[in-house]
Design an enzyme around this catalytic site. Structure first.
Site, PDB file in Angstrom:
ATOM      1  N   ASP A 179       0.794  -1.248   0.000  1.00  0.00           N
ATOM      2  CA  ASP A 179       0.000   0.000   0.000  1.00  0.00           C
ATOM      3  C   ASP A 179       0.821   1.291   0.000  1.00  0.00           C
ATOM      4  O   ASP A 179       0.499   2.224   0.747  1.00  0.00           O
ATOM      5  CB  ASP A 179      -0.951   0.010   1.199  1.00  0.00           C
ATOM      6  CG  ASP A 179      -1.982  -1.102   1.174  1.00  0.00           C
ATOM      7  OD1 ASP A 179      -1.958  -1.917   0.230  1.00  0.00           O
ATOM      8  OD2 ASP A 179      -2.807  -1.169   2.101  1.00  0.00           O
ATOM      9  N   LYS A 194      -7.291  -4.661  -3.036  1.00  0.00           N
ATOM     10  CA  LYS A 194      -8.050  -5.139  -1.876  1.00  0.00           C
ATOM     11  C   LYS A 194      -8.962  -4.034  -1.363  1.00  0.00           C
ATOM     12  O   LYS A 194      -8.744  -2.854  -1.628  1.00  0.00           O
ATOM     13  CB  LYS A 194      -7.097  -5.608  -0.774  1.00  0.00           C
ATOM     14  CG  LYS A 194      -6.125  -4.550  -0.273  1.00  0.00           C
ATOM     15  CD  LYS A 194      -5.068  -5.176   0.616  1.00  0.00           C
ATOM     16  CE  LYS A 194      -4.112  -4.144   1.192  1.00  0.00           C
ATOM     17  NZ  LYS A 194      -4.707  -3.217   2.138  1.00  0.00           N
ATOM     18  N   CYS A 226      -2.031  -2.663   7.796  1.00  0.00           N
ATOM     19  CA  CYS A 226      -1.999  -3.557   6.625  1.00  0.00           C
ATOM     20  C   CYS A 226      -0.756  -4.441   6.586  1.00  0.00           C
ATOM     21  O   CYS A 226      -0.841  -5.606   6.180  1.00  0.00           O
ATOM     22  CB  CYS A 226      -2.143  -2.736   5.349  1.00  0.00           C
ATOM     23  SG  CYS A 226      -3.765  -1.918   5.259  1.00  0.00           S
TER      24      CYS A 226
END
Length: 201
Positions: free
Chosen positions: A12, A110, A155
């Site tokens: 990310d 996601k 994450c």
């Protein structure tokens, strides 16, 4: 020494999590050069990308009377209500332009289901709906993963714990991660990863 059975998972590193973004992680820009330097050492490089619809239920703006960073109960457990971020097709959802995206062999999107968040690159937050990453890595005969990226206490942590649960050897390079540290979340994440057998470097 790295082998063909090792993969680098870059979690990310997107505009909304970097400086000036909607959910900026402190000092996030400092990890980009180290990640770029690491990537050529791995035969397999995978990026994850938060990819939310605007009506995502993890956004505080979609819950009347709630504020950012409140916690609500969802069917799958507690859910932090975040600022709107990484909306599909937006500049905020793009990878930071300083990141060498040419090295990614696979990008796992996601969080695209409106009713469930997805911190981990392996599963949605119900811990059972798969993203397909595990199958890809197993087809590539990967047994060890190294994690870098954002945010260490959300994450990255969730991805590391799921990787251990799936049987991978897992290393997290803390120097190439940064954390949000929401109400002690960083210490809790580090403790949980250590307890699960994640190697923290």
């Amino acid at each position: 020494m790295l082998t063909n059975s090792s993969a680098l998972l870059v979690i990310d590193v997107q505009n909304d999590f970097c400086e000036g973004g909607a959910l900026a992680v402190p000092d996030a820009q400092a990890i980009i050069d180290p990640i770029n330097t690491l990537m050529p050492s791995f035969d397999t490089v995978v990026f994850s990308q938060d990819w939310h619809p605007s009506n995502h239920e993890s956004f505080a703006s979609n819950h009347q009377g709630k504020s950012q960073y409140d916690v609500i109960d969802m069917d799958y457990g507690p859910q932090v209500l975040w600022p709107d971020h990484c909306i599909q097709g937006s500049q905020g959802a793009d990878f930071d332009p300083r990141l060498d995206t040419d090295k990614a062999q696979m990008i796992v999107r996601k969080g695209f289901r409106a009713s469930i968040d997805s911190y981990s690159a392996f599963f949605e937050n119900d811990r059972s709906t798969p993203t397909g990453l595990d199958g890809y890595l197993k087809n590539r005969e990967i047994t060890e993963v190294t994690l870098v990226g954002l945010a260490l206490d959300f994450c990255v942590q969730y991805t590391a714990l799921d990787a251990r649960r799936l049987g991978y050897k897992v290393t997290v390079l803390q120097s190439a991660c940064r954390a949000i540290d929401l109400d002690g979340s960083l210490k809790a994440a580090l403790d949980a990863m250590k307890a699960a057998g994640v190697v923290l470097k």
